[in-house]
Design an enzyme around this catalytic site. Structure first.
Site, PDB file in Angstrom:
ATOM      1  N   CYS A  72     -11.941  -9.992  21.150  1.00  0.00           N
ATOM      2  CA  CYS A  72     -11.040  -9.303  20.228  1.00  0.00           C
ATOM      3  C   CYS A  72      -9.846  -8.730  20.969  1.00  0.00           C
ATOM      4  O   CYS A  72      -9.111  -7.898  20.426  1.00  0.00           O
ATOM      5  CB  CYS A  72     -11.787  -8.202  19.477  1.00  0.00           C
ATOM      6  SG  CYS A  72     -12.511  -6.940  20.542  1.00  0.00           S
ATOM      7  N   ASP A 123     -28.379  -7.451  24.563  1.00  0.00           N
ATOM      8  CA  ASP A 123     -27.408  -6.441  24.182  1.00  0.00           C
ATOM      9  C   ASP A 123     -27.935  -5.094  24.656  1.00  0.00           C
ATOM     10  O   ASP A 123     -29.151  -4.899  24.744  1.00  0.00           O
ATOM     11  CB  ASP A 123     -27.187  -6.418  22.668  1.00  0.00           C
ATOM     12  CG  ASP A 123     -25.899  -5.707  22.270  1.00  0.00           C
ATOM     13  OD1 ASP A 123     -24.939  -6.401  21.892  1.00  0.00           O
ATOM     14  OD2 ASP A 123     -25.854  -4.466  22.338  1.00  0.00           O
ATOM     15  N   GLN A 158     -19.072  -7.519  12.526  1.00  0.00           N
ATOM     16  CA  GLN A 158     -17.719  -8.043  12.428  1.00  0.00           C
ATOM     17  C   GLN A 158     -17.062  -7.408  11.209  1.00  0.00           C
ATOM     18  O   GLN A 158     -17.709  -7.155  10.189  1.00  0.00           O
ATOM     19  CB  GLN A 158     -17.725  -9.554  12.316  1.00  0.00           C
ATOM     20  CG  GLN A 158     -18.249 -10.270  13.555  1.00  0.00           C
ATOM     21  CD  GLN A 158     -17.351 -10.094  14.772  1.00  0.00           C
ATOM     22  OE1 GLN A 158     -16.184  -9.743  14.643  1.00  0.00           O
ATOM     23  NE2 GLN A 158     -17.914 -10.320  15.952  1.00  0.00           N
ATOM     24  N   CYS A 179       0.843  -1.195   0.000  1.00  0.00           N
ATOM     25  CA  CYS A 179       0.000   0.000   0.000  1.00  0.00           C
ATOM     26  C   CYS A 179       0.877   1.244   0.000  1.00  0.00           C
ATOM     27  O   CYS A 179       1.827   1.355   0.781  1.00  0.00           O
ATOM     28  CB  CYS A 179      -0.913   0.015   1.224  1.00  0.00           C
ATOM     29  SG  CYS A 179      -1.923   1.512   1.358  1.00  0.00           S
ATOM     30  N   CYS A 194      -7.848   2.264  -0.694  1.00  0.00           N
ATOM     31  CA  CYS A 194      -7.359   1.372   0.364  1.00  0.00           C
ATOM     32  C   CYS A 194      -7.452  -0.059  -0.134  1.00  0.00           C
ATOM     33  O   CYS A 194      -8.553  -0.550  -0.417  1.00  0.00           O
ATOM     34  CB  CYS A 194      -8.187   1.555   1.633  1.00  0.00           C
ATOM     35  SG  CYS A 194      -7.718   0.431   2.971  1.00  0.00           S
TER      36      CYS A 194
END
Length: 412
Positions: A370, A296, A249, A65, A149
């Site tokens: 995570c 949640d 996600q 990149c 990107c």
């Protein structure tokens, strides 16, 4: 003044580590065994800025990149893939070892797939009045203007263009903007934050931009500005209408990998609690074989999950509840009827809920995380409460960064 250092290894944050006596010095974009020329990083006595690699590692490769080292999104594009994958799995292995947790760690699962399906583009005006639209610079709040990107899902094609167009239209307000773009199944869904109230003229201007760029929806702080169609995604057999600014996600492949492990780990359960459930990446798949209760704190996500579950065919009942599990965790008496509990908290983990799980009699607990460090802390609470950790699988959803997802199974 320039210094010459020899890098010992790559640390858990992706920086090269030089060990000098009892101290460690961190140098971004370097690899173990390299001799490098560096300069001091003002304000950070334990960090250095890389000036030149004098003796490169044989594992060094050319980054793909053009914005690498300027943009702060990727920390590692300069390392051969096999060595990189070994390092990323080792982050989990070493974090668990440091916490005194002994268990098998499976090989790293590649969850990158086609790339990121959601991004937040920042727009900031500099002192000279020039507007920069892109991603945050490495170690800075400055914005690097980004034209493209290479790690984005093809579904995000045009996302940076529309973000620039929206930022230019909102430039007179002079406010910093955060523009979240999500690749839904039927197009780009955009939520703008930071603009302040919109005048009728601005609403018309933004609507024209949305129409010209083919968006499915444009919202401001969750309030509808323009919509061609409700943005949707597929989760298993269900179709979910996304609430504005929905958390998903990061990649489709990552979600599938996580969900497959969760389903395998609780395949014998007939009544499952899905905690921190979001829009239902686990609940909507588990409900094809088991009754599911989903919680949640995000009321919009819960409503989307409920709607998707009731409209899908061949799905067992899904009971939903909008509940802040940090303030009101499910207590042991509320957990007693479940065969399995799945929890997937934010990066800070879920200590309040884990304490109650550790005091419960739930036969199987599946943790999705995570953050290896907060997972280790929560895992230790479960182990101290009598659970046995049966194994951990790391998943590389955030390729080229030090972030790693994992799934673990605990049982009584």
């Amino acid at each position: 003044m320039a210094e010459r250092l020899v890098i010992d290894h790559v640390g858990h944050r992706g920086d090269g580590v030089c060990i000098t006596g009892s101290e460690s010095v961190f140098v971004p974009y370097t690899l173990g065994g390299e001799t490098v020329e560096v300069e001091r990083d003002n304000g950070h006595p334990d960090r250095r800025q890389l000036m030149r690699v004098e003796q490169p590692s044989p594992e060094r490769i050319e980054p793909f990149c053009r914005y690498f080292r300027a943009c702060g999104g990727c920390a590692i594009q300069h390392w051969q893939m096999e060595a990189y994958r070994t390092w990323k799995r080792a982050i989990v292995v070493e974090t668990l070892e440091q916490a005194g947790i002994a268990c098998e760690v499976a090989p790293l699962v590649d969850g990158h797939g086609a790339g990121r399906r959601r991004i937040t583009v920042h727009a900031r005006r500099r002192n000279d009045g020039e507007l920069h639209t892109g991603f945050a610079a490495a170690g800075s709040h400055a914005i690097v203007a980004i034209a493209d990107c290479p790690i984005l899902d093809p579904g995000l094609r045009g996302a940076l263009d529309v973000a620039r167009a929206l930022a230019e239209a909102l430039k007179p307000a002079g406010k910093p903007l955060d523009i979240q773009v999500t690749a839904a199944s039927n197009g780009l869904d955009v939520d703008v934050r930071g603009s302040g109230p919109l005048t009728p003229t601005l609403i018309a201007t933004l609507s024209n931009i949305a129409l010209r760029h083919g968006l499915v929806r444009l919202t401001r702080h969750g309030e509808l500005v323009w919509m061609r169609a409700p943005p949707t995604i597929e989760i298993g057999a269900a179709r979910v209408t996304l609430p504005p600014g929905a958390f998903l996600q990061a990649t489709v492949a990552g979600e599938h990998a996580l969900a497959a492990l969760v389903a395998e780990y609780c395949k014998r359960a007939r009544h499952i609690a899905d905690l921190f459930c979001g829009v239902g990446p686990f609940a909507l798949r588990l409900a094809t074989k088991a009754r599911v209760s989903a919680c949640d704190s995000d009321a919009g996500a819960i409503a989307a999950l409920q709607k998707a579950s009731t409209s899908a065919s061949r799905m067992k009942p899904v009971k939903v509840e909008a509940r802040d599990l940090f303030l009101r965790p499910l207590m042991p008496q509320e957990l007693r009827d479940y065969d399995a509990v799945v929890f997937d908290p934010p990066r800070q983990g879920a200590p309040a809920q884990v304490r109650q799980l550790a005091a419960s009699n739930v036969p199987v607990v599946i943790a999705v995380s995570c953050n290896a460090a907060t997972f280790a802390r929560d895992a230790q609470m479960l182990i101290n409460g009598g659970y046995k950790i049966e194994g951990v699988t790391p998943i590389d959803q955030f390729r080229h960064t030090p972030h790693v997802e994992l799934v673990a199974r605990f049982s009584r």
